[in-house]
Design a protein around this motif. Structure first.
Motif, PDB file in Angstrom:
ATOM      1  N   ILE A   1       6.803   9.568   5.140  1.00 60.59           N
ATOM      2  CA  ILE A   1       7.405   9.290   6.452  1.00 60.59           C
ATOM      3  C   ILE A   1       7.563   7.779   6.678  1.00 60.59           C
ATOM      4  O   ILE A   1       8.612   7.312   7.129  1.00 60.59           O
ATOM      5  CB  ILE A   1       6.546   9.939   7.571  1.00 60.59           C
ATOM      6  CG1 ILE A   1       6.582  11.466   7.430  1.00 60.59           C
ATOM      7  CG2 ILE A   1       7.039   9.515   8.955  1.00 60.59           C
ATOM      8  CD1 ILE A   1       5.543  12.201   8.256  1.00 60.59           C
ATOM      9  N   GLY A   2       6.529   7.006   6.324  1.00 60.78           N
ATOM     10  CA  GLY A   2       6.572   5.554   6.537  1.00 60.78           C
ATOM     11  C   GLY A   2       7.683   4.896   5.739  1.00 60.78           C
ATOM     12  O   GLY A   2       8.414   4.037   6.231  1.00 60.78           O
ATOM     13  N   ARG A   3       7.823   5.348   4.494  1.00 63.00           N
ATOM     14  CA  ARG A   3       8.866   4.782   3.639  1.00 63.00           C
ATOM     15  C   ARG A   3      10.258   5.137   4.164  1.00 63.00           C
ATOM     16  O   ARG A   3      11.145   4.293   4.203  1.00 63.00           O
ATOM     17  CB  ARG A   3       8.674   5.333   2.220  1.00 63.00           C
ATOM     18  CG  ARG A   3       9.638   4.748   1.228  1.00 63.00           C
ATOM     19  CD  ARG A   3       9.374   5.342  -0.153  1.00 63.00           C
ATOM     20  NE  ARG A   3      10.298   4.812  -1.119  1.00 63.00           N
ATOM     21  CZ  ARG A   3      10.390   5.254  -2.371  1.00 63.00           C
ATOM     22  NH1 ARG A   3       9.593   6.216  -2.788  1.00 63.00           N
ATOM     23  NH2 ARG A   3      11.266   4.730  -3.200  1.00 63.00           N
ATOM     24  N   LYS A   4      10.421   6.392   4.587  1.00 63.39           N
ATOM     25  CA  LYS A   4      11.711   6.861   5.103  1.00 63.39           C
ATOM     26  C   LYS A   4      12.100   6.062   6.359  1.00 63.39           C
ATOM     27  O   LYS A   4      13.226   5.590   6.487  1.00 63.39           O
ATOM     28  CB  LYS A   4      11.592   8.353   5.433  1.00 63.39           C
ATOM     29  CG  LYS A   4      12.882   9.039   5.781  1.00 63.39           C
ATOM     30  CD  LYS A   4      12.684  10.553   5.802  1.00 63.39           C
ATOM     31  CE  LYS A   4      13.809  11.236   6.559  1.00 63.39           C
ATOM     32  NZ  LYS A   4      13.608  11.284   8.005  1.00 63.39           N
ATOM     33  N   GLU A   5      11.125   5.879   7.250  1.00 65.80           N
ATOM     34  CA  GLU A   5      11.409   5.153   8.498  1.00 65.80           C
ATOM     35  C   GLU A   5      11.763   3.699   8.204  1.00 65.80           C
ATOM     36  O   GLU A   5      12.675   3.133   8.800  1.00 65.80           O
ATOM     37  CB  GLU A   5      10.202   5.220   9.446  1.00 65.80           C
ATOM     38  CG  GLU A   5      10.068   6.589  10.112  1.00 65.80           C
ATOM     39  CD  GLU A   5       8.839   6.682  11.016  1.00 65.80           C
ATOM     40  OE1 GLU A   5       8.014   5.744  11.026  1.00 65.80           O
ATOM     41  OE2 GLU A   5       8.707   7.711  11.703  1.00 65.80           O
ATOM     42  N   TYR A   6      11.027   3.078   7.278  1.00 68.23           N
ATOM     43  CA  TYR A   6      11.340   1.698   6.927  1.00 68.23           C
ATOM     44  C   TYR A   6      12.750   1.601   6.345  1.00 68.23           C
ATOM     45  O   TYR A   6      13.517   0.708   6.725  1.00 68.23           O
ATOM     46  CB  TYR A   6      10.324   1.113   5.929  1.00 68.23           C
ATOM     47  CG  TYR A   6      10.850  -0.167   5.337  1.00 68.23           C
ATOM     48  CD1 TYR A   6      10.887  -1.353   6.097  1.00 68.23           C
ATOM     49  CD2 TYR A   6      11.412  -0.197   4.050  1.00 68.23           C
ATOM     50  CE1 TYR A   6      11.441  -2.519   5.576  1.00 68.23           C
ATOM     51  CE2 TYR A   6      11.962  -1.355   3.540  1.00 68.23           C
ATOM     52  CZ  TYR A   6      11.971  -2.521   4.296  1.00 68.23           C
ATOM     53  OH  TYR A   6      12.539  -3.655   3.791  1.00 68.23           O
ATOM     54  N   LEU A   7      13.111   2.524   5.435  1.00 71.44           N
ATOM     55  CA  LEU A   7      14.428   2.444   4.789  1.00 71.44           C
ATOM     56  C   LEU A   7      15.552   2.686   5.800  1.00 71.44           C
ATOM     57  O   LEU A   7      16.607   2.054   5.702  1.00 71.44           O
ATOM     58  CB  LEU A   7      14.510   3.444   3.629  1.00 71.44           C
ATOM     59  CG  LEU A   7      13.736   3.021   2.371  1.00 71.44           C
ATOM     60  CD1 LEU A   7      13.733   4.136   1.335  1.00 71.44           C
ATOM     61  CD2 LEU A   7      14.310   1.735   1.758  1.00 71.44           C
TER      62      LEU A   7
ATOM     63  N   GLN B   1       0.810  -1.233   0.000  1.00 74.86           N
ATOM     64  CA  GLN B   1       0.000   0.000   0.000  1.00 74.86           C
ATOM     65  C   GLN B   1       0.842   1.283   0.000  1.00 74.86           C
ATOM     66  O   GLN B   1       0.316   2.383   0.146  1.00 74.86           O
ATOM     67  CB  GLN B   1      -0.981   0.035   1.188  1.00 74.86           C
ATOM     68  CG  GLN B   1      -1.962  -1.125   1.198  1.00 74.86           C
ATOM     69  CD  GLN B   1      -2.962  -1.067   0.054  1.00 74.86           C
ATOM     70  OE1 GLN B   1      -3.597  -0.054  -0.181  1.00 74.86           O
ATOM     71  NE2 GLN B   1      -3.090  -2.166  -0.695  1.00 74.86           N
ATOM     72  N   GLY B   2       2.175   1.132  -0.120  1.00 78.75           N
ATOM     73  CA  GLY B   2       3.033   2.308  -0.211  1.00 78.75           C
ATOM     74  C   GLY B   2       3.330   3.004   1.099  1.00 78.75           C
ATOM     75  O   GLY B   2       3.871   4.105   1.107  1.00 78.75           O
ATOM     76  N   VAL B   3       3.002   2.333   2.231  1.00 81.81           N
ATOM     77  CA  VAL B   3       3.223   2.989   3.530  1.00 81.81           C
ATOM     78  C   VAL B   3       4.562   2.596   4.161  1.00 81.81           C
ATOM     79  O   VAL B   3       4.819   2.893   5.318  1.00 81.81           O
ATOM     80  CB  VAL B   3       2.063   2.699   4.526  1.00 81.81           C
ATOM     81  CG1 VAL B   3       0.756   3.226   3.988  1.00 81.81           C
ATOM     82  CG2 VAL B   3       1.971   1.214   4.851  1.00 81.81           C
ATOM     83  N   GLY B   4       5.441   1.967   3.359  1.00 80.97           N
ATOM     84  CA  GLY B   4       6.760   1.548   3.833  1.00 80.97           C
ATOM     85  C   GLY B   4       6.806   0.066   4.100  1.00 80.97           C
ATOM     86  O   GLY B   4       5.850  -0.501   4.651  1.00 80.97           O
ATOM     87  N   GLY B   5       7.914  -0.575   3.692  1.00 83.37           N
ATOM     88  CA  GLY B   5       8.056  -2.009   3.927  1.00 83.37           C
ATOM     89  C   GLY B   5       8.852  -2.677   2.826  1.00 83.37           C
ATOM     90  O   GLY B   5       9.248  -2.039   1.841  1.00 83.37           O
ATOM     91  N   LEU B   6       9.087  -3.957   3.037  1.00 80.93           N
ATOM     92  CA  LEU B   6       9.897  -4.735   2.084  1.00 80.93           C
ATOM     93  C   LEU B   6       9.101  -5.124   0.841  1.00 80.93           C
ATOM     94  O   LEU B   6       9.610  -5.096  -0.278  1.00 80.93           O
ATOM     95  CB  LEU B   6      10.409  -6.006   2.800  1.00 80.93           C
ATOM     96  CG  LEU B   6      11.105  -7.071   1.950  1.00 80.93           C
ATOM     97  CD1 LEU B   6      12.427  -6.553   1.391  1.00 80.93           C
ATOM     98  CD2 LEU B   6      11.357  -8.338   2.767  1.00 80.93           C
ATOM     99  N   THR B   7       7.831  -5.497   1.034  1.00 87.84           N
ATOM    100  CA  THR B   7       7.073  -6.154  -0.035  1.00 87.84           C
ATOM    101  C   THR B   7       6.391  -5.146  -0.957  1.00 87.84           C
ATOM    102  O   THR B   7       5.221  -4.810  -0.768  1.00 87.84           O
ATOM    103  CB  THR B   7       6.011  -7.104   0.564  1.00 87.84           C
ATOM    104  OG1 THR B   7       6.594  -7.819   1.646  1.00 87.84           O
ATOM    105  CG2 THR B   7       5.499  -8.074  -0.484  1.00 87.84           C
TER     106      THR B   7
END
Lengths: 279, 186
Positions: free
Chosen positions: B175-181, A238-244
């Motif tokens: 923000i979510g993507r930055k924190e994950y990376l 969903q683009g909210v951060g993560g590996l997949t």
């Protein structure tokens, strides 16, 4: 000459439209489960869990996995020794009409791209005809949602852009799409041919099982490399951060012209649907 | 922690919501997507009254599948929001306080959200079968001829969503993507 009745095509297309929209292919289910187990980011993992729960509801209740039950893409592989009694296109469209109306699937087709009046029965289908040797008649129905279709791109690269140019373009498409196409996505890549054939190849690539790599080891390796690079982007479910970010990259190729290197990227969401039958 | 939100969505409730919050939405919400938005904004520009009072409402960008026998509504997950970007600043300035969809928004939409205090929620795209179970009542209130795109009034209970962009303009996609990376590249 083998004879096939148009009514039989209608009956099969109807059934495939409904089943494709209710029952996610097993290889995609398997990829989502494995991604869920491997996902290190808690929010991303919880989203994959919901995605899994959703397709399980559909499997148990025969309801559409997603409300966008797509434009019906119908791939016909027609043996040259087959004769069809009746009009093939009409038979396919009647199957789509019956499947979408009786199966409570959403009618998402407008008759004219600018006038935009809904046809109310999801016709016409996008039909792809392929003539093959023998007397077989194969039908693949792939309902294509437009959240992901809208994020697809094509580019006429220069031969000097080479392999690096292809890789950069595929990654750029996924990056540009971001959260819009409902990641985790399946990425279909078409390389070579002409402008239109590259796009066709990219769509065809989405029809291949995600368990099957390109028969050419060079392209099989490229599929794996691109999947790794896409999943290093950090977009996540969903683009909210993560590996997949992606479940799979499938590449199809054709010979091309000395002056050209067409590349098309057709993106599909985690509800990558296709269902096949032979007549 | 889950924040429970009940409509109407007032300015005070919006100010309490922060990017990344896990929320459950209950109450009356309204659906509209591409074609209905075009009609709403054109009706407003002609000075006509809209089919519902948009003040402090949440709009759900969805075109549901038809209900099967025994269902309130068919599958009903979010559609991609950027296609409504051309219309959203007008709707926000008319009082629409919340939007529920998926995907990126334009700088113009975010500017309008910050200006009046509005919030953008994301539901899980492609989870239409699951999300439809949160919808307890559905009725078409305008533009019936648009079929799936008609304007509907929904009564929802505990519809799960995230705050993607809050009223300060903080964006979970960034923000979510930055924190994950940062976590992945440690």
């Amino acid at each position: 000459m083998r004879e096939i009745n148009a009514q039989d095509i209608t009956a099969v297309v109807k059934k495939l439209c409904m089943e494709a929209n209710y029952f996610l292919p097993e290889d995609i289910q398997d990829k989502i489960c494995k991604a869920c187990d491997a996902e290190p980011w808690p929010l991303a993992q919880s989203i994959l869990g919901v995605i899994k729960e959703n397709y399980e509801i559909s499997l148990d209740n025969a309801v559409p996995i997603c409300q966008d039950t797509g434009m019906a893409c119908v791939f016909l592989d027609i043996g040259q020794e087959v004769h069809v009694n009746g009009n093939i296109a009409d038979a396919v469209n009647e199957g789509v009409r019956q499947g979408y109306v009786e199966g409570c699937l959403r009618k998402s087709v407008v008759k004219d791209p600018l006038d935009r009046v809904n046809t109310k029965d999801n016709t016409p289908a996008m039909i792809y005809y392929n003539i093959v040797p023998g007397d077989t008649f194969d039908i693949m129905v792939a309902p294509k949602g437009f959240g992901s279709e809208n994020m697809s791109q094509i580019k006429m690269l220069k031969p000097s852009d080479g392999l690096q140019g292809v890789k950069d373009f595929v990654i750029k498409c996924v990056e540009d799409a971001g959260p819009n196409p409902c990641p985790p996505i399946v990425v279909g890549v078409g390389i070579g041919g002409t402008f239109d054939k590259a796009a066709y190849l990219a769509k065809k690539a989405l029809m291949r099982s995600t368990d099957e790599r390109n028969a050419n080891p060079f392209y099989a390796d490229l599929e794996k490399e691109l999947l790794e690079k896409i999943n290093a982007l950090g977009l996540g479910p969903q683009g909210v951060g993560g590996l997949t970010t992606a479940l799979c990259v499938n590449i199809e190729t054709l010979p091309t012209h000395i002056a050209g290197l067409p590349v098309a990227v057709n993106i599909n969401c985690h509800v990558t649907r296709h269902k096949h039958a032979s007549l | 922690m889950v924040k429970h939100i009940t409509t109407p969505l007032t300015y005070e409730k919006v100010k309490d919501l922060k990017c990344g919050d896990n929320v459950m939405i209950s109450g009356v919400i309204y659906t509209s997507r591409d074609a209905a938005h075009k009609r709403l904004v054109e009706a407003h520009e002609r000075g006509e009254e809209l089919p519902y009072d948009v003040k402090d409402t949440i709009v759900y960008y969805v075109g549901p599948a038809p209900a099967q026998p025994g269902q309130v509504i068919g599958s009903a997950g979010p559609t991609t929001s950027y296609r409504m970007d051309a219309y959203s600043p007008t709707m926000i300035r008319l009082g629409q306080r919340g939007m529920l969809g998926k995907g990126k928004r334009s700088p113009e939409v975010i500017a309008a959200m910050k200006e009046v205090g509005a919030v953008y929620f994301g539901a899980i795209g492609g989870a239409g079968a699951l999300l439809s179970k949160c919808i307890k009542k559905a009725e078409v209130i305008a533009y019936d001829d648009l079929g799936a795109e008609a304007l509907r009034r929904l009564e929802v209970e505990n519809l799960p969503a995230f705050v993607i962009i809050d009223s300060e303009g903080n964006n979970l996609y960034e923000i979510g993507r930055k924190e994950y990376l940062e976590f992945a590249n440690k």
